[in-house]
Design a protein around this motif. Structure first.
Motif, PDB file in Angstrom:
ATOM      1  N   VAL A  95       0.852  -1.189   0.000  1.00  0.00           N
ATOM      2  CA  VAL A  95       0.000   0.000   0.000  1.00  0.00           C
ATOM      3  C   VAL A  95       0.885   1.234   0.000  1.00  0.00           C
ATOM      4  O   VAL A  95       1.570   1.520   0.992  1.00  0.00           O
ATOM      5  N   GLU A  96       0.907   1.931  -1.127  1.00  0.00           N
ATOM      6  CA  GLU A  96       1.771   3.118  -1.275  1.00  0.00           C
ATOM      7  C   GLU A  96       1.173   3.968  -2.391  1.00  0.00           C
ATOM      8  O   GLU A  96       0.887   3.463  -3.461  1.00  0.00           O
ATOM      9  N   ASP A  97       0.979   5.267  -2.111  1.00  0.00           N
ATOM     10  CA  ASP A  97       0.347   6.120  -3.127  1.00  0.00           C
ATOM     11  C   ASP A  97       1.341   6.729  -4.105  1.00  0.00           C
ATOM     12  O   ASP A  97       0.940   7.148  -5.190  1.00  0.00           O
ATOM     13  N   ASP A  98       2.613   6.773  -3.753  1.00  0.00           N
ATOM     14  CA  ASP A  98       3.612   7.318  -4.679  1.00  0.00           C
ATOM     15  C   ASP A  98       3.897   6.262  -5.761  1.00  0.00           C
ATOM     16  O   ASP A  98       4.454   5.203  -5.459  1.00  0.00           O
ATOM     17  N   LEU A 102       2.485  -1.001   4.627  1.00  0.00           N
ATOM     18  CA  LEU A 102       1.446   0.025   4.670  1.00  0.00           C
ATOM     19  C   LEU A 102       2.036   1.414   4.881  1.00  0.00           C
ATOM     20  O   LEU A 102       2.551   1.731   5.963  1.00  0.00           O
ATOM     21  N   ASP A 103       1.933   2.256   3.845  1.00  0.00           N
ATOM     22  CA  ASP A 103       2.293   3.665   3.989  1.00  0.00           C
ATOM     23  C   ASP A 103       1.205   4.339   4.830  1.00  0.00           C
ATOM     24  O   ASP A 103       0.029   3.992   4.712  1.00  0.00           O
ATOM     25  N   LEU A 104       1.591   5.294   5.688  1.00  0.00           N
ATOM     26  CA  LEU A 104       0.577   5.922   6.551  1.00  0.00           C
ATOM     27  C   LEU A 104      -0.117   7.105   5.875  1.00  0.00           C
ATOM     28  O   LEU A 104      -1.311   7.318   6.060  1.00  0.00           O
ATOM     29  N   GLY A 105       0.627   7.874   5.074  1.00  0.00           N
ATOM     30  CA  GLY A 105       0.031   9.030   4.404  1.00  0.00           C
ATOM     31  C   GLY A 105      -0.592   8.608   3.079  1.00  0.00           C
ATOM     32  O   GLY A 105       0.103   8.428   2.093  1.00  0.00           O
ATOM     33  N   LEU A 106      -1.921   8.423   3.080  1.00  0.00           N
ATOM     34  CA  LEU A 106      -2.600   7.891   1.888  1.00  0.00           C
ATOM     35  C   LEU A 106      -3.799   8.759   1.530  1.00  0.00           C
ATOM     36  O   LEU A 106      -4.461   9.297   2.425  1.00  0.00           O
ATOM     37  N   THR A 129      11.228   4.163   8.392  1.00  0.00           N
ATOM     38  CA  THR A 129      11.122   5.580   8.090  1.00  0.00           C
ATOM     39  C   THR A 129      11.707   5.829   6.704  1.00  0.00           C
ATOM     40  O   THR A 129      12.798   5.359   6.391  1.00  0.00           O
ATOM     41  N   LYS A 130      10.954   6.558   5.883  1.00  0.00           N
ATOM     42  CA  LYS A 130      11.455   6.908   4.548  1.00  0.00           C
ATOM     43  C   LYS A 130      12.500   8.023   4.668  1.00  0.00           C
ATOM     44  O   LYS A 130      12.317   8.906   5.509  1.00  0.00           O
ATOM     45  N   PRO A 131      13.538   8.022   3.842  1.00  0.00           N
ATOM     46  CA  PRO A 131      13.858   6.979   2.858  1.00  0.00           C
ATOM     47  C   PRO A 131      14.562   5.797   3.528  1.00  0.00           C
ATOM     48  O   PRO A 131      15.196   5.955   4.557  1.00  0.00           O
TER      49      PRO A 131
HETATM   50 CA    CA Z   1       2.168   8.566   1.063  1.00  0.00          CA
END
Ligand code: CA
Length: 220
Positions: free
Chosen positions: A6-9, A50-54, A100-102
């Motif tokens: 799950v990632e929006d980028d 799971l990315d948190l910012g979606l 944590t990204k990156p």
């Molecule tokens: Ca995101």
């Protein structure tokens, strides 16, 4: 093993997907929280990234929804910044680990391997069943110490069974955990891969349990 990513980028998603497929996972993707919530609730994943910012629904809400619905699959959270409160909220919402990204993709793969083996109660990244050894880090399989060359599908099947030694695994469970959602599934192909594995490994190692499925047994 089948994963939900799950990632929006789109760039990061494509890059992670390629690395996960390369590591032998079947991968389903979601680009927003609503799709993610639905897939995680209805499909049997071995782990979730799971990315948190979606968009549409944030990752924390998605995770809380899954846990409230009784979904227990391991979840690795991706946080955008080094914010300690996001990590606390993520773990408290039912996350099992975070990055944590990156981050380096090798770290993501190592954390996923750890989550998947702990979910099965396994202590070591090197799985052993009788004379068969499978190293989940390198994807190498050996029989009595001698390397065995397996195709991607054969490896996936064996790895799934090696994570559940002694348990009966049905063909439908194998089909659901070895192929992504968009894959043209045919449970007969499982029989084909079992037959191929039996030619490369001790044939008795994969036992057919009539009417139920297959069981990996220790053969020296
Ligand atoms: Ca995101």
């Amino acid at each position: 093993m089948r994963l939900l990513l799950v990632e929006d980028d789109p760039t990061l998603r494509a890059q992670l997907r390629a690395a996960l497929v390369d590591a032998g996972y079947a991968v389903d993707e979601a680009a927003d929280g609503v799709d993610a919530r639905h897939l995680g609730e209805t499909e049997p994943y071995d782990a979730v990234v799971l990315d948190l910012g979606l968009p549409r629904l944030d990752g924390l809400s998605v995770l809380r929804h899954w846990r409230a619905a009784g979904r227990t699959m391991p979840v690795l959270i991706l946080t955008a910044r080094d914010t300690w409160h996001e990590k606390v909220a993520g773990i408290d919402a039912g996350g099992d680990d975070y990055l944590t990204k990156p981050f380096h993709v090798e770290e993501l793969l190592a954390r996923l391997r750890g989550l998947i083996r702990r979910a099965q109660g396994l202590a070591s990244p090197v799985l052993q069943c009788g004379a068969i050894t499978l190293d989940t880090r390198s994807g190498r399989v050996a029989l009595r110490g001698e390397p065995v060359a397996l195709t991607g599908h054969e490896y996936r099947l064996l790895a799934y069974l090696m994570h559940r030694p002694g348990s009966v695994v049905s063909r439908s469970e194998l089909t659901e955990h070895l192929y992504a959602q968009d894959f043209d599934r045919d449970s007969n192909t499982i029989e084909v891969f079992v037959a191929r594995l039996r030619r490369k490994l001790p044939p008795q190692a994969i036992e057919t349990v009539r009417g139920l499925g297959y069981r990996l047994v220790a053969v020296e």
